[in-house]
Design a protein around this motif. Structure first.
Motif, mmCIF file in Angstrom:
data_model
loop_
_atom_site.group_PDB
_atom_site.id
_atom_site.type_symbol
_atom_site.label_atom_id
_atom_site.label_comp_id
_atom_site.label_asym_id
_atom_site.label_seq_id
_atom_site.Cartn_x
_atom_site.Cartn_y
_atom_site.Cartn_z
ATOM 1 N N HIS A 124 0.850 -1.187 0.000
ATOM 2 C CA HIS A 124 0.000 0.000 0.000
ATOM 3 C C HIS A 124 0.885 1.237 0.000
ATOM 4 O O HIS A 124 2.130 1.131 -0.002
ATOM 5 C CB HIS A 124 -0.965 -0.002 1.195
ATOM 6 C CG HIS A 124 -0.284 -0.204 2.526
ATOM 7 N ND1 HIS A 124 0.475 0.775 3.133
ATOM 8 C CD2 HIS A 124 -0.249 -1.278 3.357
ATOM 9 C CE1 HIS A 124 0.943 0.328 4.282
ATOM 10 N NE2 HIS A 124 0.528 -0.921 4.443
ATOM 11 N N THR A 134 -8.243 5.913 3.878
ATOM 12 C CA THR A 134 -9.422 6.657 3.453
ATOM 13 C C THR A 134 -10.624 6.021 4.122
ATOM 14 O O THR A 134 -10.500 5.031 4.852
ATOM 15 C CB THR A 134 -9.606 6.595 1.921
ATOM 16 O OG1 THR A 134 -9.912 5.245 1.544
ATOM 17 C CG2 THR A 134 -8.344 7.040 1.195
ATOM 18 N N VAL A 187 -5.055 2.554 0.930
ATOM 19 C CA VAL A 187 -4.862 2.857 -0.492
ATOM 20 C C VAL A 187 -3.790 1.903 -0.997
ATOM 21 O O VAL A 187 -2.607 2.044 -0.683
ATOM 22 C CB VAL A 187 -4.438 4.323 -0.703
ATOM 23 C CG1 VAL A 187 -4.236 4.615 -2.181
ATOM 24 C CG2 VAL A 187 -5.480 5.268 -0.113
ATOM 25 N N TRP A 188 -4.218 0.916 -1.783
ATOM 26 C CA TRP A 188 -3.336 -0.157 -2.235
ATOM 27 C C TRP A 188 -2.657 0.199 -3.550
ATOM 28 O O TRP A 188 -3.163 1.008 -4.324
ATOM 29 C CB TRP A 188 -4.130 -1.450 -2.400
ATOM 30 C CG TRP A 188 -4.816 -1.908 -1.164
ATOM 31 C CD1 TRP A 188 -6.114 -1.681 -0.804
ATOM 32 C CD2 TRP A 188 -4.241 -2.671 -0.090
ATOM 33 N NE1 TRP A 188 -6.385 -2.242 0.414
ATOM 34 C CE2 TRP A 188 -5.257 -2.857 0.882
ATOM 35 C CE3 TRP A 188 -2.970 -3.207 0.142
ATOM 36 C CZ2 TRP A 188 -5.042 -3.566 2.059
ATOM 37 C CZ3 TRP A 188 -2.755 -3.911 1.315
ATOM 38 C CH2 TRP A 188 -3.780 -4.086 2.266
ATOM 39 N N LYS A 234 -7.540 -3.547 -6.199
ATOM 40 C CA LYS A 234 -7.970 -3.226 -4.837
ATOM 41 C C LYS A 234 -8.238 -1.731 -4.666
ATOM 42 O O LYS A 234 -9.141 -1.323 -3.936
ATOM 43 C CB LYS A 234 -6.913 -3.695 -3.827
ATOM 44 C CG LYS A 234 -6.723 -5.200 -3.790
ATOM 45 C CD LYS A 234 -5.482 -5.597 -3.011
ATOM 46 C CE LYS A 234 -5.699 -5.528 -1.527
ATOM 47 N NZ LYS A 234 -6.522 -6.611 -1.002
ATOM 48 N N THR A 235 -7.415 -0.902 -5.299
ATOM 49 C CA THR A 235 -7.621 0.551 -5.356
ATOM 50 C C THR A 235 -7.446 0.949 -6.817
ATOM 51 O O THR A 235 -6.342 0.858 -7.346
ATOM 52 C CB THR A 235 -6.612 1.305 -4.473
ATOM 53 O OG1 THR A 235 -6.777 0.906 -3.105
ATOM 54 C CG2 THR A 235 -6.807 2.811 -4.581
ATOM 55 N N SER A 236 -8.526 1.355 -7.457
ATOM 56 C CA SER A 236 -8.459 1.667 -8.887
ATOM 57 C C SER A 236 -7.549 2.872 -9.134
ATOM 58 O O SER A 236 -7.352 3.708 -8.236
ATOM 59 C CB SER A 236 -9.847 1.967 -9.430
ATOM 60 O OG SER A 236 -10.314 3.215 -8.951
ATOM 61 N N GLU A 239 -9.281 6.009 -8.078
ATOM 62 C CA GLU A 239 -9.283 6.222 -6.626
ATOM 63 C C GLU A 239 -7.902 6.652 -6.149
ATOM 64 O O GLU A 239 -7.775 7.507 -5.261
ATOM 65 C CB GLU A 239 -9.693 4.938 -5.910
ATOM 66 C CG GLU A 239 -11.137 4.526 -6.134
ATOM 67 C CD GLU A 239 -11.424 3.164 -5.545
ATOM 68 O OE1 GLU A 239 -12.308 3.070 -4.674
ATOM 69 O OE2 GLU A 239 -10.768 2.188 -5.957
ATOM 70 N N PHE A 240 -6.878 6.039 -6.727
ATOM 71 C CA PHE A 240 -5.498 6.374 -6.384
ATOM 72 C C PHE A 240 -5.220 7.835 -6.718
ATOM 73 O O PHE A 240 -4.663 8.584 -5.906
ATOM 74 C CB PHE A 240 -4.567 5.445 -7.177
ATOM 75 C CG PHE A 240 -3.129 5.465 -6.736
ATOM 76 C CD1 PHE A 240 -2.713 4.723 -5.645
ATOM 77 C CD2 PHE A 240 -2.174 6.196 -7.442
ATOM 78 C CE1 PHE A 240 -1.372 4.720 -5.251
ATOM 79 C CE2 PHE A 240 -0.849 6.204 -7.056
ATOM 80 C CZ PHE A 240 -0.449 5.462 -5.952
#
Length: 424
Positions: A45, A239, A244-245, A250-252, A255-256
């Motif tokens: 992450h 978040t 936040v991967w 896992k985190t698009s 989103e990132f």
């Protein structure tokens, strides 16, 4: 510029064991250095990014980084920075995690760069083959109990309790440094400041074993980076949806990108120094931009762009910007189904049959309006949007023309309430 000077002006050095000695060592040699990453999940992450990028900075300065995956230590659990014991994963699970983490590291570090190519190692290779007797006789004798108890990673856990398993973690990490020193001529270990005790313990083990064999004292060094805190007091890398991967599943990438673009004004320049490879002149210009025109959020956008490109690539960055622009402008028809999956991952959604349905019935069925009466009022008042376009037709039928790639219809009620309609 010397690598240490660059790190200092970015405020990236928390501690070093011998600043002047390390400086000379880096000037005189292509230095092999390492940082360890325990596979406690199937993805790293953003809390791991700082040490990964430190390896990358040293590589760009001409040195040789080793990304050490803790396939062995990951079976034990590092007590550093924790108040409770970790849950132990099976060997099979840890191996699966290790393989995925290796792929992520290869996406950021350069594993094909000639003399200073980065390499990945897994400490399961040597820790798994050691017997308990060997650890006690050959290594354990060099660790005094008082010495171990004085380390922060252990001392902070004494009151609440620490198992012998986690108490022994320091010894295993020290074996890593000794092994990499002997086999790879690795002379520098880096990590977060919570790793200081483990790093210095490894240096001490190397010193003692060489002294025992009447060998010349080794030139080995340790360096730590600061643990990141946010100005608003919340934990960095978290978040409302969790961590936040670095894994895009896992985190698009969208989103990132949003995580970085929403950085607090008080943190954005500091994070640009920490995480990007922009030179200091450009960073100063961005700092000036923040002071004179904070509403434009130019530094935030640059930070988000640099980080998304670094971790996910140019194409993913373009997609994240496209989704962001579409949501801001309301031009939702420009998005494809994959982009809608990213941008509307967290909005309320409902699945309905793949057939025509009246707009009023849809609003009620999806829970967008509380009743047919309310639905009619919402439509007449211009509060209902289909795929970004206002619709005030009480008789409108949601048909194939309202579906994006036959999969989705996006309904907006009011200024910000989005709803995603999925078709079965």
């Amino acid at each position: 510029m010397h690598i240490l000077d660059d790190l200092k002006q970015r405020d990236l050095i928390q501690q070093t064991t011998d600043d002047e000695g390390l400086r000379q060592h880096l000037e005189d040699n292509i230095v092999t250095l390492y940082c360890g990453f325990d596979p406690t999940a199937d993805s790293l992450h953003i809390g791991h990014l700082l040490p990964i990028l430190m390896l990358k900075r040293f590589q760009q300065a001409g040195h040789r980084p080793i990304a050490l995956i803790g396939g062995g230590t990951g079976l034990i659990g590092d007590p550093s920075g924790r108040s409770t014991e970790r849950s132990l994963n099976s060997e099979e699970v840890v191996k699966g995690f290790s393989d995925k983490i290796k792929e992520q590291l290869a996406g950021i570090l350069n594993f094909d760069n000639g003399k200073n190519s980065a390499v990945a190692r897994n400490n399961h290779e040597w820790l798994h083959s050691m017997t308990f007797i060997e650890v006690l006789r050959d290594v354990g004798k060099h660790f005094g109990i008082n010495y171990m108890l004085a380390k922060d990673s252990v001392d902070s856990r004494i009151e609440n309790g620490i198992s012998f398993t986690e108490f022994s973690y320091m010894i295993l990490q020290s074996i890593d440094f000794m092994n990499l020193y002997e086999k790879e001529n690795c002379t520098l270990q880096i990590g977060g400041s919570d790793q200081w005790g483990n790093i210095t313990a490894g240096m001490e083990l190397i010193r003692r074993t060489r002294s025992e064999k009447n060998q010349e004292e080794a030139k080995v060094f340790g360096l730590t980076v600061p643990l990141i805190t946010k100005s608003d007091g919340t934990k960095f890398g978290k978040t409302a949806g969790g961590a936040v991967w670095l894994d895009s599943d896992k985190t698009s990438p969208y989103e990132f990108y949003q995580f970085w673009i929403n950085t607090d004004d008080r943190d954005v320049i500091r994070f640009i120094k920490y995480f990007t490879f922009l030179d200091m002149d450009e960073i100063k210009a961005l700092e000036q931009e923040l002071e004179t025109a904070p509403e434009k959020r130019v530094p935030h956008k640059r930070l988000a762009e640099e980080m998304t490109k670094l971790v996910h690539g140019e194409e993913a960055l373009s997609q994240a910007i496209k989704i962001t622009d579409a949501l801001f402008s309301g031009e939702l028809k420009s998005l494809n189904a994959a982009e809608i999956e990213q941008g509307f991952k967290d909005v309320p959604s409902v699945a309905i049959e793949d057939k025509e349905i009246g707009l009023i019935d849809l609003l009620v069925t999806a829970g967008i309006s509380s009743s047919k009466r309310q639905a009619r009022e919402d439509i007449k008042n211009g509060a209902v949007y289909i795929n970004g376009e206002r619709n005030q037709d009480l008789e409108h039928q949601i048909s194939a023309s309202d579906r994006i790639e036959e999969k989705f219809t996006i309904i907006r009620r009011g200024k910000k309430k989005y709803f995603l309609i999925r078709y079965k």
